[in-house]
Motif scaffolding. Structure first.
Motif, short mmCIF file in Angstrom:
data_model
loop_
_atom_site.label_atom_id
_atom_site.label_comp_id
_atom_site.label_asym_id
_atom_site.label_seq_id
_atom_site.Cartn_x
_atom_site.Cartn_y
_atom_site.Cartn_z
N PHE A 45 0.83 -1.21 0.00
CA PHE A 45 0.00 0.00 0.00
C PHE A 45 0.87 1.26 0.00
N THR A 46 1.99 1.20 0.70
CA THR A 46 2.88 2.36 0.76
C THR A 46 3.50 2.66 -0.61
N LYS A 47 3.74 1.64 -1.41
CA LYS A 47 4.25 1.85 -2.77
C LYS A 47 3.26 2.67 -3.59
N ILE A 48 1.98 2.39 -3.37
CA ILE A 48 0.96 3.16 -4.08
C ILE A 48 0.99 4.62 -3.62
N LYS A 49 1.11 4.82 -2.32
CA LYS A 49 1.16 6.19 -1.78
C LYS A 49 2.36 6.95 -2.32
N ASP A 50 3.51 6.29 -2.37
CA ASP A 50 4.74 6.96 -2.78
C ASP A 50 4.81 7.23 -4.28
N ASN A 51 4.24 6.34 -5.08
CA ASN A 51 4.44 6.43 -6.54
C ASN A 51 3.18 6.69 -7.36
N TYR A 52 2.01 6.39 -6.78
CA TYR A 52 0.77 6.49 -7.57
C TYR A 52 -0.34 7.17 -6.77
N ALA A 53 0.00 8.21 -6.06
CA ALA A 53 -0.94 8.89 -5.16
C ALA A 53 -2.12 9.50 -5.91
#
Length: 262
Positions: free
Chosen positions: A235-243
């Motif tokens: 989920f953090t990858k989404i926040k960092d790269n695909y917000a």
């Protein structure tokens, strides 16, 4: 007392220098001669080797030329016509597939089945094209469409079989096929396999559509498996790269859910 030089007198030093120059020149000539002798010997050996191996060399060149010509002939007279035929055959089941996507219930299943099996007026379906034209682009695409058709009909084993045979580096189709396999495994409750394929789909080709979608599905599957640390990471990858994507807008609450579930 004054001294004088006799006419024609040359100092001994000049004689020594002249002698050294002559010796150097002689040595240079000798070295040059040795180089030319070596080159002559090498050339003679090369000529002898070529004469000795002329037939194998000739046959080797003929073989290479024959292989090139065979490849060109295969491409021109077999591969290209076969590719064209396969592409033409794919048009019929593709039309049925597209129609099925806009239908529902029994009608949709009937269209998917017809697209897979073909048979009307001798027309090929996806299954026929997959087996008969396996080495072509159309044959490869037939695997994808057959797999998705089976997935829509909830025939998960067949869906996994066909989708696993499909291979593509296309930015959307490649990840989508892997994600569809993940969906099939998720629907038969094989969550670890589903998680693996969702991650493969997310990592296949980075883009703003498939990557956050399958990262999100992977995160949700990890939560179901109680792998909360992994879920938080995904989920953090989404926040960092695909917000800014659909999955990224509310991702903070999913990160918190994973964090506090540990």
């Amino acid at each position: 007392m004054a001294t004088y030089k006799k006419r024609g007198y040359k100092p001994k030093k000049e004689k020594v220098v002249e002698q050294e120059v002559e010796e150097t020149f002689d040595e240079s000539q000798s070295a040059t001669a040795e180089v030319f002798n070596t080159l002559d010997e090498t050339a003679n050996k090369s000529e002898e080797w070529i004469e000795k191996n002329s037939k194998p060399l000739f046959y080797g060149l003929v073989t290479v030329a024959a292989l090139i010509l065979a490849y060109l002939a295969y491409t021109k007279f077999i591969a290209e016509p076969t590719e064209k035929e396969a592409s033409n055959e794919l048009a019929y089941p593709r039309a049925l597939f597209d129609e099925a996507r806009t239908a529902a219930g029994v009608k949709a299943d009937s269209l998917y089945n017809l697209a897979i099996a073909g048979g009307v007026d001798g027309k090929y379906g996806f299954a026929d094209i997959s087996s008969s034209f396996s080495g072509t682009k159309a044959g490869n695409l037939a695997n994808y469409y057959a797999g998705v058709s089976y997935l829509e009909m909830k025939k998960y084993k067949e869906a996994i079989e066909y989708l696993s045979k499909f291979d593509s580096d296309d930015e959307l189709l490649g990840p989508t096929a892997l994600g569809a396999i993940g969906d099939a495994f998720a629907d038969i409750d094989q969550l670890q396999d589903a998680l693996d394929y969702y991650e493969q789909a997310a990592n296949k080709k980075a883009n703003d559509f498939t990557t956050p979608l399958f990262l999100f599905k992977a995160g949700q599957t990890a939560m179901a498996l109680k792998e909360y640390g992994k879920a938080e990471e995904l989920f953090t990858k989404i926040k960092d790269n695909y917000a800014e994507t659909d999955q990224g807008r509310d991702i903070e609450k999913y990160i918190n859910s994973a964090k506090y579930a540990k």
